[in-house]
Motif scaffolding. Structure first.
Motif, PDB file in Angstrom:
ATOM      1  N   ARG A 172      19.954  29.586  35.564  1.00 21.35           N
ATOM      2  CA  ARG A 172      21.116  30.280  35.014  1.00 21.35           C
ATOM      3  C   ARG A 172      22.257  29.299  34.746  1.00 21.35           C
ATOM      4  O   ARG A 172      22.878  29.313  33.676  1.00 21.35           O
ATOM      5  CB  ARG A 172      21.559  31.378  35.986  1.00 21.35           C
ATOM      6  CG  ARG A 172      22.718  32.222  35.481  1.00 21.35           C
ATOM      7  CD  ARG A 172      22.969  33.376  36.424  1.00 21.35           C
ATOM      8  NE  ARG A 172      21.896  34.363  36.366  1.00 21.35           N
ATOM      9  CZ  ARG A 172      21.465  35.080  37.400  1.00 21.35           C
ATOM     10  NH1 ARG A 172      22.007  34.904  38.599  1.00 21.35           N
ATOM     11  NH2 ARG A 172      20.509  35.966  37.248  1.00 21.35           N
ATOM     12  N   GLU A 173      22.518  28.426  35.702  1.00 21.57           N
ATOM     13  CA  GLU A 173      23.595  27.448  35.542  1.00 21.57           C
ATOM     14  C   GLU A 173      23.257  26.434  34.453  1.00 21.57           C
ATOM     15  O   GLU A 173      24.106  26.079  33.622  1.00 21.57           O
ATOM     16  CB  GLU A 173      23.827  26.733  36.873  1.00 21.57           C
ATOM     17  CG  GLU A 173      24.966  25.729  36.843  1.00 21.57           C
ATOM     18  CD  GLU A 173      25.220  25.093  38.196  1.00 21.57           C
ATOM     19  OE1 GLU A 173      25.942  24.075  38.243  1.00 21.57           O
ATOM     20  OE2 GLU A 173      24.691  25.603  39.213  1.00 21.57           O
ATOM     21  N   LEU A 174      22.003  25.967  34.440  1.00 22.46           N
ATOM     22  CA  LEU A 174      21.602  24.972  33.453  1.00 22.46           C
ATOM     23  C   LEU A 174      21.689  25.523  32.035  1.00 22.46           C
ATOM     24  O   LEU A 174      22.238  24.872  31.131  1.00 22.46           O
ATOM     25  CB  LEU A 174      20.177  24.485  33.730  1.00 22.46           C
ATOM     26  CG  LEU A 174      19.601  23.527  32.678  1.00 22.46           C
ATOM     27  CD1 LEU A 174      20.409  22.235  32.610  1.00 22.46           C
ATOM     28  CD2 LEU A 174      18.131  23.226  32.962  1.00 22.46           C
ATOM     29  N   PHE A 175      21.173  26.726  31.803  1.00 18.05           N
ATOM     30  CA  PHE A 175      21.165  27.251  30.431  1.00 18.05           C
ATOM     31  C   PHE A 175      22.564  27.629  29.961  1.00 18.05           C
ATOM     32  O   PHE A 175      22.840  27.587  28.751  1.00 18.05           O
ATOM     33  CB  PHE A 175      20.171  28.405  30.304  1.00 18.05           C
ATOM     34  CG  PHE A 175      18.765  27.916  30.055  1.00 18.05           C
ATOM     35  CD1 PHE A 175      18.289  27.721  28.771  1.00 18.05           C
ATOM     36  CD2 PHE A 175      17.940  27.583  31.114  1.00 18.05           C
ATOM     37  CE1 PHE A 175      17.014  27.233  28.538  1.00 18.05           C
ATOM     38  CE2 PHE A 175      16.664  27.091  30.908  1.00 18.05           C
ATOM     39  CZ  PHE A 175      16.193  26.909  29.613  1.00 18.05           C
ATOM     40  N   ALA A 176      23.453  27.956  30.876  1.00 20.58           N
ATOM     41  CA  ALA A 176      24.855  28.149  30.485  1.00 20.58           C
ATOM     42  C   ALA A 176      25.417  26.838  29.956  1.00 20.58           C
ATOM     43  O   ALA A 176      26.160  26.812  28.953  1.00 20.58           O
ATOM     44  CB  ALA A 176      25.667  28.638  31.683  1.00 20.58           C
ATOM     45  N   THR A 177      25.049  25.732  30.599  1.00 17.62           N
ATOM     46  CA  THR A 177      25.482  24.415  30.125  1.00 17.62           C
ATOM     47  C   THR A 177      24.832  24.083  28.794  1.00 17.62           C
ATOM     48  O   THR A 177      25.492  23.578  27.872  1.00 17.62           O
ATOM     49  CB  THR A 177      25.113  23.326  31.167  1.00 17.62           C
ATOM     50  OG1 THR A 177      25.782  23.627  32.396  1.00 17.62           O
ATOM     51  CG2 THR A 177      25.523  21.948  30.682  1.00 17.62           C
ATOM     52  N   LEU A 178      23.535  24.362  28.662  1.00 14.22           N
ATOM     53  CA  LEU A 178      22.825  24.035  27.424  1.00 14.22           C
ATOM     54  C   LEU A 178      23.405  24.787  26.227  1.00 14.22           C
ATOM     55  O   LEU A 178      23.570  24.217  25.142  1.00 14.22           O
ATOM     56  CB  LEU A 178      21.334  24.354  27.572  1.00 14.22           C
ATOM     57  CG  LEU A 178      20.548  23.516  28.576  1.00 14.22           C
ATOM     58  CD1 LEU A 178      19.098  23.984  28.658  1.00 14.22           C
ATOM     59  CD2 LEU A 178      20.601  22.028  28.215  1.00 14.22           C
ATOM     60  N   VAL A 179      23.698  26.052  26.404  1.00 17.98           N
ATOM     61  CA  VAL A 179      24.290  26.839  25.311  1.00 17.98           C
ATOM     62  C   VAL A 179      25.619  26.229  24.889  1.00 17.98           C
ATOM     63  O   VAL A 179      25.966  26.221  23.699  1.00 17.98           O
ATOM     64  CB  VAL A 179      24.456  28.308  25.749  1.00 17.98           C
ATOM     65  CG1 VAL A 179      25.343  29.068  24.761  1.00 17.98           C
ATOM     66  CG2 VAL A 179      23.099  28.984  25.866  1.00 17.98           C
ATOM     67  N   ARG A 180      26.348  25.679  25.849  1.00 18.59           N
ATOM     68  CA  ARG A 180      27.666  25.125  25.561  1.00 18.59           C
ATOM     69  C   ARG A 180      27.598  23.742  24.913  1.00 18.59           C
ATOM     70  O   ARG A 180      28.381  23.449  24.003  1.00 18.59           O
ATOM     71  CB  ARG A 180      28.467  25.042  26.869  1.00 18.59           C
ATOM     72  CG  ARG A 180      29.926  24.638  26.678  1.00 18.59           C
ATOM     73  CD  ARG A 180      30.706  24.695  27.965  1.00 18.59           C
ATOM     74  NE  ARG A 180      30.296  23.660  28.917  1.00 18.59           N
ATOM     75  CZ  ARG A 180      29.601  23.885  30.009  1.00 18.59           C
ATOM     76  NH1 ARG A 180      29.209  25.117  30.317  1.00 18.59           N
ATOM     77  NH2 ARG A 180      29.270  22.901  30.829  1.00 18.59           N
ATOM     78  N   VAL A 181      26.667  22.861  25.347  1.00 19.06           N
ATOM     79  CA  VAL A 181      26.721  21.463  24.918  1.00 19.06           C
ATOM     80  C   VAL A 181      25.648  21.066  23.907  1.00 19.06           C
ATOM     81  O   VAL A 181      25.802  20.046  23.216  1.00 19.06           O
ATOM     82  CB  VAL A 181      26.660  20.502  26.129  1.00 19.06           C
ATOM     83  CG1 VAL A 181      27.809  20.776  27.089  1.00 19.06           C
ATOM     84  CG2 VAL A 181      25.318  20.582  26.851  1.00 19.06           C
ATOM     85  N   GLY A 239      24.316  37.349  31.410  1.00 16.67           N
ATOM     86  CA  GLY A 239      25.677  36.844  31.488  1.00 16.67           C
ATOM     87  C   GLY A 239      25.997  35.782  30.455  1.00 16.67           C
ATOM     88  O   GLY A 239      27.167  35.452  30.240  1.00 16.67           O
ATOM     89  N   LEU A 240      24.965  35.209  29.803  1.00 16.05           N
ATOM     90  CA  LEU A 240      25.227  34.232  28.747  1.00 16.05           C
ATOM     91  C   LEU A 240      25.802  34.929  27.522  1.00 16.05           C
ATOM     92  O   LEU A 240      25.338  35.999  27.128  1.00 16.05           O
ATOM     93  CB  LEU A 240      23.939  33.510  28.338  1.00 16.05           C
ATOM     94  CG  LEU A 240      23.369  32.437  29.265  1.00 16.05           C
ATOM     95  CD1 LEU A 240      22.203  31.743  28.590  1.00 16.05           C
ATOM     96  CD2 LEU A 240      24.430  31.422  29.649  1.00 16.05           C
ATOM     97  N   GLU A 241      26.781  34.311  26.908  1.00 14.42           N
ATOM     98  CA  GLU A 241      27.372  34.894  25.707  1.00 14.42           C
ATOM     99  C   GLU A 241      26.375  34.931  24.568  1.00 14.42           C
ATOM    100  O   GLU A 241      26.342  35.889  23.791  1.00 14.42           O
ATOM    101  CB  GLU A 241      28.609  34.082  25.302  1.00 14.42           C
ATOM    102  CG  GLU A 241      29.345  34.660  24.112  1.00 14.42           C
ATOM    103  CD  GLU A 241      30.617  33.893  23.788  1.00 14.42           C
ATOM    104  OE1 GLU A 241      31.129  34.045  22.664  1.00 14.42           O
ATOM    105  OE2 GLU A 241      31.097  33.139  24.666  1.00 14.42           O
ATOM    106  N   ASP A 242      25.535  33.874  24.469  1.00 15.54           N
ATOM    107  CA  ASP A 242      24.547  33.804  23.390  1.00 15.54           C
ATOM    108  C   ASP A 242      23.209  33.365  23.976  1.00 15.54           C
ATOM    109  O   ASP A 242      23.057  32.222  24.410  1.00 15.54           O
ATOM    110  CB  ASP A 242      25.007  32.814  22.316  1.00 15.54           C
ATOM    111  CG  ASP A 242      23.990  32.669  21.185  1.00 15.54           C
ATOM    112  OD1 ASP A 242      23.086  33.532  21.084  1.00 15.54           O
ATOM    113  OD2 ASP A 242      24.091  31.691  20.420  1.00 15.54           O
ATOM    114  N   ALA A 243      22.244  34.277  24.008  1.00 12.37           N
ATOM    115  CA  ALA A 243      20.890  33.952  24.495  1.00 12.37           C
ATOM    116  C   ALA A 243      19.878  33.963  23.354  1.00 12.37           C
ATOM    117  O   ALA A 243      18.674  33.956  23.596  1.00 12.37           O
ATOM    118  CB  ALA A 243      20.471  34.951  25.566  1.00 12.37           C
TER     119      ALA A 243
END
Length: 322
Positions: free
Chosen positions: A97-106, A128-132
């Motif tokens: 969950r934490e990693l993919f939140a970072t991946l979506v952002r960067v 919880g991700l804005e864009d999955a």
């Protein structure tokens, strides 16, 4: 027009991640690998050296393989120019969950964000991700630079465009992607594998057979059969001219009786220790590297034989639309 796949990021350099890196590089991609392990450089070099021969057996040019694989200091550096990201981290929801939140952002907006997750569906860790829309499962069988299957499993918010691009990507690597349209823990391959493993452990626990003998049974019967046909086609053929209907009507009841007697392994600490000891007694005289190299060459030989007679991997018919 979709973006070409020229640069890949591999997050996590365990057995699966290193195998993916070798496969990506063998297909001419620039690959960036990141992992906190202190021996990352040595692990990458060793994995590429081990993978070179199996990749060459598949007709791939492995010259300059090491020149296309680069070490990244962190996730941000690894993914900054990526067209595709393949995550191979722990089977831990919080981590993913934490990693993919970072991946979506960067990661670049066009980058596919794929997970090698063995059991956790992407909907679980993208909550919880804005864009999955770009996140989905691309689950291989070990080692992915040898075994062609990739289970492509979209989450509830994965876009159809991302599913199509994932299929396109894995096909470009000579893999066989199978799209699974309903999420379930373990997906398809691991659930089948674990059903067989559960009964195998039970039979060894009960003293019916030892680990090496059980492996001989599988390799010289089911494994040989399943290299060319799956369980349903095997049963259809086993029914003779009457096919699967004849099989179901005439031995269905006896199969039901056997299902009712299938075992549930105890797997207490004592049972587990005995099982581990039995497997080590059977195979511990040779190193992991020796056994895995032998496995890879044998599996490639099987694939080559099947492709030589059928022109494509076993069971590689096109999926019907779902």
């Amino acid at each position: 027009m979709t973006e070409p796949f020229t640069t890949a990021a591999v997050i996590g350099a365990g057995t699966i991640g290193l195998s993916w890196a070798a496969l990506f590089a063998a297909h001419g991609m620039e690959v960036w690998v990141t992992d906190p392990r202190p021996d990352l450089a040595k692990a990458v070099d060793s994995a590429l050296a081990s993978a070179a021969s199996p990749l060459a057996q598949q007709g791939l040019d492995v010259r300059g393989l090491t020149n296309r694989v680069h070490l990244a200091a962190d996730v941000t550096q690894a993914v900054r120019n990526a067209d595709v990201v393949q995550e191979n981290g722990p089977e831990n929801v919080g981590f993913k969950r934490e990693l993919f939140a970072t991946l979506v952002r960067v990661a670049p907006p066009h980058a596919l964000l794929l997970s090698s997750s063995s059991a956790i569906p992407s909907t679980v860790f993208t909550e919880g991700l804005e864009d999955a829309s770009r996140v989905l499962i691309g689950h291989p069988f070990n080692p992915p630079h040898v075994v062609p299957l990739v289970e492509v499993v979209p989450g509830e918010r994965t876009s159809e465009e991302s599913v199509a691009r994932a299929v396109e990507f894995y096909r470009s690597l000579g893999r066989l992607p199978v799209v699974e349209r309903k999420e379930i823990p373990g997906f398809v391959g691991n659930r089948l594998q674990n059903a067989l493993s559960r009964e195998a452990i039970y039979l060894v626990e009960q003293g019916v057979v030892g680990p090496a003998e059980l492996d001989l049974v599988v390799v010289n019967s089911l494994g040989l059969r399943w290299a060319t046909v799956g369980p349903f086609l095997a049963a259809h053929l086993g029914g003779g001219p009457g096919g699967y209907r004849h099989m179901a009507e005439h031995i269905g009841a006896s199969m039901q009786q056997m299902w009712d007697s299938l075992g549930q392994p105890e797997q207490t600490p004592e049972q587990t220790e005995r099982l581990v000891g039995a497997v080590e007694d059977a195979y511990g005289s040779r190193s992991w590297a020796q056994l895995s190299q032998e496995r890879d060459h044998q599996q490639i030989s099987v694939l080559s034989a099947v492709r030589g007679t059928a022109g494509s991997p076993a069971g590689s018919g096109e999926q019907k639309p779902t």
